[in-house]
Scaffold this motif. Structure first.
Motif, short mmCIF file in Angstrom:
data_model
loop_
_atom_site.label_atom_id
_atom_site.label_comp_id
_atom_site.label_asym_id
_atom_site.label_seq_id
_atom_site.Cartn_x
_atom_site.Cartn_y
_atom_site.Cartn_z
N GLY A 11 0.81 -1.21 0.00
CA GLY A 11 0.00 0.00 0.00
C GLY A 11 0.85 1.26 0.00
O GLY A 11 0.56 2.23 -0.71
N GLY A 12 1.91 1.25 0.77
CA GLY A 12 2.83 2.39 0.80
C GLY A 12 3.52 2.60 -0.53
O GLY A 12 3.66 3.74 -1.00
N LEU A 13 3.94 1.49 -1.16
CA LEU A 13 4.58 1.61 -2.47
C LEU A 13 3.61 2.14 -3.52
O LEU A 13 3.98 2.96 -4.36
CB LEU A 13 5.13 0.25 -2.90
N MET A 14 2.37 1.69 -3.47
CA MET A 14 1.38 2.17 -4.43
C MET A 14 1.09 3.66 -4.21
O MET A 14 0.91 4.40 -5.17
CB MET A 14 0.08 1.36 -4.30
N ALA A 15 1.05 4.08 -2.97
CA ALA A 15 0.84 5.50 -2.67
C ALA A 15 2.00 6.34 -3.20
O ALA A 15 1.78 7.41 -3.80
CB ALA A 15 0.67 5.70 -1.17
N GLU A 20 4.07 10.04 -7.31
CA GLU A 20 5.08 10.33 -8.32
C GLU A 20 4.44 10.55 -9.68
O GLU A 20 4.81 11.45 -10.43
CB GLU A 20 6.09 9.18 -8.38
N TYR A 21 3.45 9.73 -10.00
CA TYR A 21 2.75 9.85 -11.28
C TYR A 21 2.02 11.19 -11.37
O TYR A 21 2.01 11.84 -12.41
CB TYR A 21 1.77 8.69 -11.47
N MET A 22 1.39 11.62 -10.27
CA MET A 22 0.66 12.89 -10.27
C MET A 22 1.60 14.07 -10.46
O MET A 22 1.22 15.09 -11.04
CB MET A 22 -0.10 13.07 -8.96
N LEU A 23 2.84 13.95 -10.01
CA LEU A 23 3.79 15.06 -10.09
C LEU A 23 4.50 15.13 -11.45
O LEU A 23 5.19 16.11 -11.72
CB LEU A 23 4.83 14.94 -8.97
N MET A 24 4.33 14.11 -12.29
CA MET A 24 4.99 14.11 -13.60
C MET A 24 4.31 15.06 -14.56
O MET A 24 3.11 15.30 -14.46
CB MET A 24 4.93 12.71 -14.22
N ALA A 28 6.44 13.15 -19.72
CA ALA A 28 6.99 12.06 -18.93
C ALA A 28 5.95 10.95 -18.75
O ALA A 28 6.29 9.76 -18.76
CB ALA A 28 7.45 12.58 -17.57
N LYS A 29 4.69 11.34 -18.59
CA LYS A 29 3.62 10.35 -18.46
C LYS A 29 3.49 9.54 -19.74
O LYS A 29 3.36 8.31 -19.71
CB LYS A 29 2.28 11.02 -18.15
N ARG A 30 3.54 10.21 -20.89
CA ARG A 30 3.44 9.51 -22.18
C ARG A 30 4.59 8.54 -22.35
O ARG A 30 4.43 7.41 -22.82
CB ARG A 30 3.38 10.50 -23.34
N LYS A 31 5.80 8.98 -22.00
CA LYS A 31 6.99 8.14 -22.13
C LYS A 31 6.87 6.91 -21.24
O LYS A 31 7.21 5.80 -21.64
CB LYS A 31 8.22 8.96 -21.75
#
Length: 56
Positions: A11-15, A20-24, A28-31
């Motif tokens: 759960g911690g890793l997923m959070a 990290e994904y939200m901050l990209m 970077a998300k497309r890549k």
């Protein structure tokens, strides 16, 4: 107790991954999505090879 600990760790890793994904930025998300698709295709081909007996 092991299941609980594993759940907390996962759960911690997923959070962290979600944050990290939200901050990209958009590029970077497309890549990351492109790389993920390549990895999935390679894994699918590997599973097909194993199931057909073409490992070696």
């Amino acid at each position: 107790m092991k299941k609980f600990t594993t759940g907390v760790v996962l759960g911690g890793l997923m959070a962290l991954a979600g944050t990290e994904y939200m901050l990209m930025n958009k590029s970077a998300k497309r890549k990351m999505v492109r790389k993920g698709k390549k990895v999935l295709n390679k894994a699918e081909n590997m599973i097909d090879d194993i199931s057909n007996g073409d490992v070696w």
